[in-house]
Design a protein around this motif. Structure first.
Motif, PDB file in Angstrom:
ATOM      1  N   LEU A  11       0.710  -1.212  -0.013  1.00 52.40           N
ATOM      2  CA  LEU A  11      -0.074   0.049   0.043  1.00 52.40           C
ATOM      3  C   LEU A  11       0.948   1.114  -0.057  1.00 52.40           C
ATOM      4  O   LEU A  11       0.467   2.227  -0.545  1.00 52.40           O
ATOM      5  N   ARG A  12       1.914   1.144   0.843  1.00 49.09           N
ATOM      6  CA  ARG A  12       2.718   2.171   0.730  1.00 49.09           C
ATOM      7  C   ARG A  12       3.401   2.528  -0.576  1.00 49.09           C
ATOM      8  O   ARG A  12       3.565   3.680  -1.102  1.00 49.09           O
ATOM      9  N   PHE A  13       3.890   1.316  -1.009  1.00 50.91           N
ATOM     10  CA  PHE A  13       4.401   1.518  -2.583  1.00 50.91           C
ATOM     11  C   PHE A  13       3.323   2.076  -3.468  1.00 50.91           C
ATOM     12  O   PHE A  13       3.679   2.916  -4.379  1.00 50.91           O
ATOM     13  N   LEU A  14       2.174   1.633  -3.539  1.00 50.08           N
ATOM     14  CA  LEU A  14       0.921   2.129  -4.212  1.00 50.08           C
ATOM     15  C   LEU A  14       0.991   3.756  -4.209  1.00 50.08           C
ATOM     16  O   LEU A  14       0.792   4.370  -5.152  1.00 50.08           O
ATOM     17  N   VAL A  15       0.938   4.316  -3.043  1.00 49.00           N
ATOM     18  CA  VAL A  15       0.931   5.576  -2.696  1.00 49.00           C
ATOM     19  C   VAL A  15       2.104   6.458  -3.229  1.00 49.00           C
ATOM     20  O   VAL A  15       1.788   7.332  -3.982  1.00 49.00           O
ATOM     21  N   MET A  16       3.237   5.764  -3.292  1.00 49.51           N
ATOM     22  CA  MET A  16       4.365   6.313  -3.925  1.00 49.51           C
ATOM     23  C   MET A  16       4.260   6.371  -5.243  1.00 49.51           C
ATOM     24  O   MET A  16       4.554   7.219  -5.975  1.00 49.51           O
ATOM     25  N   VAL A  17       3.716   5.287  -5.892  1.00 49.79           N
ATOM     26  CA  VAL A  17       3.440   5.117  -7.218  1.00 49.79           C
ATOM     27  C   VAL A  17       2.484   6.246  -7.725  1.00 49.79           C
ATOM     28  O   VAL A  17       2.741   6.970  -8.817  1.00 49.79           O
ATOM     29  N   ALA A  18       1.503   6.488  -7.163  1.00 50.81           N
ATOM     30  CA  ALA A  18       0.455   7.419  -7.352  1.00 50.81           C
ATOM     31  C   ALA A  18       1.185   9.038  -7.180  1.00 50.81           C
ATOM     32  O   ALA A  18       0.967   9.833  -8.441  1.00 50.81           O
ATOM     33  N   LEU A  19       1.804   9.126  -6.479  1.00 48.51           N
ATOM     34  CA  LEU A  19       2.445  10.343  -6.283  1.00 48.51           C
ATOM     35  C   LEU A  19       3.557  10.542  -7.537  1.00 48.51           C
ATOM     36  O   LEU A  19       3.558  11.577  -8.201  1.00 48.51           O
ATOM     37  N   GLY A  20       4.258   9.654  -7.732  1.00 43.38           N
ATOM     38  CA  GLY A  20       5.479   9.559  -8.870  1.00 43.38           C
ATOM     39  C   GLY A  20       4.728  10.030 -10.186  1.00 43.38           C
ATOM     40  O   GLY A  20       5.296  10.413 -11.052  1.00 43.38           O
ATOM     41  N   CYS A  21       3.566   9.232 -10.370  1.00 44.72           N
ATOM     42  CA  CYS A  21       2.770   9.111 -11.590  1.00 44.72           C
ATOM     43  C   CYS A  21       2.364  10.671 -11.796  1.00 44.72           C
ATOM     44  O   CYS A  21       2.505  11.035 -12.862  1.00 44.72           O
ATOM     45  N   ALA A  22       1.961  11.254 -10.660  1.00 43.18           N
ATOM     46  CA  ALA A  22       1.252  12.492 -10.654  1.00 43.18           C
ATOM     47  C   ALA A  22       2.486  13.615 -11.063  1.00 43.18           C
ATOM     48  O   ALA A  22       2.520  14.446 -11.729  1.00 43.18           O
ATOM     49  N   LEU A  23       3.586  13.108 -10.443  1.00 41.01           N
ATOM     50  CA  LEU A  23       4.862  14.124 -10.431  1.00 41.01           C
ATOM     51  C   LEU A  23       5.425  13.880 -12.081  1.00 41.01           C
ATOM     52  O   LEU A  23       5.738  15.002 -12.698  1.00 41.01           O
ATOM     53  N   ASN A  24       5.172  12.902 -12.509  1.00 40.13           N
ATOM     54  CA  ASN A  24       5.697  12.319 -13.986  1.00 40.13           C
ATOM     55  C   ASN A  24       4.977  13.455 -14.994  1.00 40.13           C
ATOM     56  O   ASN A  24       5.566  14.064 -15.755  1.00 40.13           O
ATOM     57  N   ALA A  25       3.458  13.297 -14.644  1.00 41.59           N
ATOM     58  CA  ALA A  25       2.685  13.734 -15.652  1.00 41.59           C
ATOM     59  C   ALA A  25       2.594  15.375 -15.407  1.00 41.59           C
ATOM     60  O   ALA A  25       3.054  16.235 -16.786  1.00 41.59           O
TER      61      ALA A  25
END
Length: 126
Positions: free
Chosen positions: A72-86
């Protein structure tokens, strides 16, 4: 920490290569715009990234790969990273940078963010 950073960079390079190949395929073969293609490819490469970092990079400091709270922590990090990437990609394109340069800039920002979050939060032993 240096060995951990080297492993993180190696896993990240493979995940980034996967993201770039998928992005390129979606843009060239699928006719999808760069930002949505990159976002979709980012999410696909995240599964490999989690598995490899949990098993290789942070295995000693984190729980097992099947640890739900870690996932779950990884998924939160991925969501933040995905948003930051975009966001970084859109900003770089908006100021006139070439698509490749824009993606490289976005990747660098996500890399720094993900290493800090992985080391300090996602794979930290509880």
């Amino acid at each position: 920490m240096f060995r951990q950073l080297l492993s993180f960079l190696s896993v990240g390079a493979l995940a980034t290569a996967l993201q770039y190949v998928l992005t390129l395929a979606m843009v060239l073969a699928g006719g999808i715009a760069l930002v949505p293609a990159s976002t979709a490819a980012f999410l696909i490469s995240a599964a490999f990234n989690y598995w490899a970092n949990a098993r290789l990079t942070f295995a000693r400091q984190g729980g097992p790969v099947g640890d739900r709270s870690q996932q779950l922590r990884f998924l939160v990090m991925v969501a933040l990273g995905c948003a930051l990437n975009a966001v970084l990609l859109q900003l770089a394109l908006g100021v006139g940078l070439h698509g490749v340069a824009s993606q490289l800039l976005a990747t660098a920002g996500v890399l720094a963010s993900n290493f800090a979050l992985s080391r300090l939060w996602v794979f930290r032993r509880r």
